[in-house]
Design an enzyme around this catalytic site. Structure first.
Site, PDB file in Angstrom:
ATOM      1  N   ALA A   1       0.912  -1.243   0.015  1.00 20.40           N
ATOM      2  CA  ALA A   1       0.036   0.087   0.098  1.00 20.40           C
ATOM      3  C   ALA A   1       0.929   1.327  -0.093  1.00 20.40           C
ATOM      4  O   ALA A   1       0.708   2.285  -0.546  1.00 20.40           O
ATOM      5  CB  ALA A   1      -1.112  -0.027   1.259  1.00 20.40           C
ATOM      6  N   ASP A   2       1.806   1.314   0.902  1.00 19.41           N
ATOM      7  CA  ASP A   2       2.849   2.527   0.710  1.00 19.41           C
ATOM      8  C   ASP A   2       3.537   2.634  -0.592  1.00 19.41           C
ATOM      9  O   ASP A   2       3.592   3.804  -1.157  1.00 19.41           O
ATOM     10  CB  ASP A   2       4.061   2.144   1.708  1.00 19.41           C
ATOM     11  CG  ASP A   2       3.789   2.512   3.165  1.00 19.41           C
ATOM     12  OD1 ASP A   2       2.911   3.412   3.545  1.00 19.41           O
ATOM     13  OD2 ASP A   2       4.276   2.017   4.179  1.00 19.41           O
ATOM     14  N   LEU A   3       3.954   1.394  -1.207  1.00 19.99           N
ATOM     15  CA  LEU A   3       4.717   1.663  -2.359  1.00 19.99           C
ATOM     16  C   LEU A   3       3.723   2.028  -3.590  1.00 19.99           C
ATOM     17  O   LEU A   3       4.116   2.810  -4.214  1.00 19.99           O
ATOM     18  CB  LEU A   3       5.340   0.446  -2.748  1.00 19.99           C
ATOM     19  CG  LEU A   3       6.610  -0.050  -1.722  1.00 19.99           C
ATOM     20  CD1 LEU A   3       6.997  -1.602  -1.982  1.00 19.99           C
ATOM     21  CD2 LEU A   3       7.630   0.673  -1.639  1.00 19.99           C
TER      22      LEU A   3
END
Length: 392
Positions: free
Chosen positions: A166-168
């Site tokens: 999700a971050d990436l």
């Protein structure tokens, strides 16, 4: 190839942790002048570290950036940021929405000094709405966004993915949005506010699993290493390990059956088409599993590749980087700055007239503060005073 695509673009990086730095790394690697603005130690700054500053994670996220410190809570620090924003093209931040408004560094604040500024915000759940003020991190987004419910083996409970997906993804989508805003600015002369969040990115990345629900009302579950709809696709045990094989689709299935020596499975009524294979997947998987255990992984990979069936080994990370194709693609790249040898993860994009470069590692916190302030027009006495007063 020395003309980097983003040469001449200046980016102010106000981000921390991972999603924001992932976004900014895309600009830094492709030639933008990136200024990483960090909180001075005297003002309680830790740099947003996920590990030691000289460690692999921090260096991989922040290569090609210049570092300056700035206390945004002080009036003079805020004024310096406004001055830097006057000549910036892009500002990227991942503060909670209420925090940046309290600091007076929101889009409406910075755009008053630069109408062409592209202001990029990454948050946990969005810039408004019922979850606006909630803190958000990758694993929370993986859970709320549905990914953990379809990852792992049936009956074993929810499972997170082994990378902060999700971050990436949020970082990459934010970079894409900023690039689109740069192109639009060429026509309009105006900047704009670009927004995404971990939750938006995670739901978007559900892709066909989300479409199954939205179109057909089909709620996907966990199927482990099998493909949710393409049968038979799985991670199969061999005589000495495991391989992936993906003979989904009628032609590939037929090639696969011939390659493993079971042509009778082609016309078997239980497996004769995709629908039947889906309905009878457990029995078909058992038949295939018994056969694939009779040869080594290398033998099956040779046989299946010769037959034109997608397959491959299941590598550890060390094995992945030792793979000759990965080596050929140059995904492990040495930093060029002449310091102690350091190899990081290179960009996965190739262009015929440009290339990303790992020009330098990030140095000590605030190492370029004086240079950056001098470029902005501050003289030596002012810079010394900023240091004494804890502004930088």
């Amino acid at each position: 190839m020395t003309d980097m695509p983003l040469a001449g673009i200046r980016v102010l990086d106000l981000t921390r942790v991972r999603a924001g730095p992932t976004c900014v790394r895309q600009f830094a690697d492709w030639g933008a002048d990136v200024i990483k603005i960090e909180v001075p130690d005297a003002a309680g700054g830790d740099g947003g570290l996920g590990g030691p500053r000289k460690g692999p994670d921090f260096q991989n996220l922040h290569r090609n950036k210049r570092s300056m410190t700035l206390n945004l809570k002080s009036p003079e620090g805020h004024a310096v940021l406004l001055k830097l924003a006057e000549t910036a093209d892009i500002v990227v931040e991942n503060f909670r929405p209420d925090v940046k408004r309290r600091l007076n560094i929101a889009f409406e604040d910075l755009s008053t000094v630069n109408e062409g500024l592209i202001y990029v915000s990454i948050s946990g759940f969005g810039q408004d709405g019922p979850y606006e003020k909630r803190p958000g991190v990758d694993q929370i987004a993986q859970g709320m966004g549905g990914l953990m419910s379809i990852t792992g083996e049936p009956g074993r409970g929810p499972m997170r993915v082994g990378i902060p997906v999700a971050d990436l993804t949020a970082g990459l989508l934010a970079a894409q949005g900023a690039m689109m805003a740069l192109i639009q600015r060429q026509r309009t002369g105006k900047g704009q506010w670009v927004q995404t969040s971990l939750l938006q990115a995670q739901v978007f990345m559900l892709d066909f699993q989300a479409a199954r629900w939205l179109v057909d009302g089909d709620v996907a579950g966990q199927v482990g290493n099998e493909h949710p709809t393409g049968v038979p696709t799985n991670a199969w045990a061999t005589a000495d390990g495991h391989i992936n094989a993906a003979p989904a689709g009628q032609r590939l299935y037929e090639r696969f059956c011939h390659a493993i020596g079971t042509p009778e499975l082609i016309d078997d009524p239980d497996y004769v088409d995709g629908g039947q294979r889906y309905r009878n997947r457990a029995a078909l998987n058992d038949r295939i599993a018994a056969i694939l255990k009779t040869k080594t992984s290398a033998e099956w990979i040779d046989i299946l590749n010769e037959a034109g069936v997608p397959c491959g080994p299941i590598n550890g990370i060390d094995q992945a980087f030792a793979d000759p194709q990965v080596a050929h693609l140059g995904l492990a790249q040495a930093v060029e700055d002449g310091g102690k040898p350091l190899t990081l993860v290179g960009q996965p994009i190739r262009m015929s007239a440009a290339e990303a470069r790992l020009k330098h590692r990030i140095g000590d916190k605030g190492a370029e503060s004086g240079d950056i302030l001098a470029e902005a027009g501050y003289d030596g006495a002012e810079i010394d005073r900023f240091r004494r007063d804890g502004v930088i």
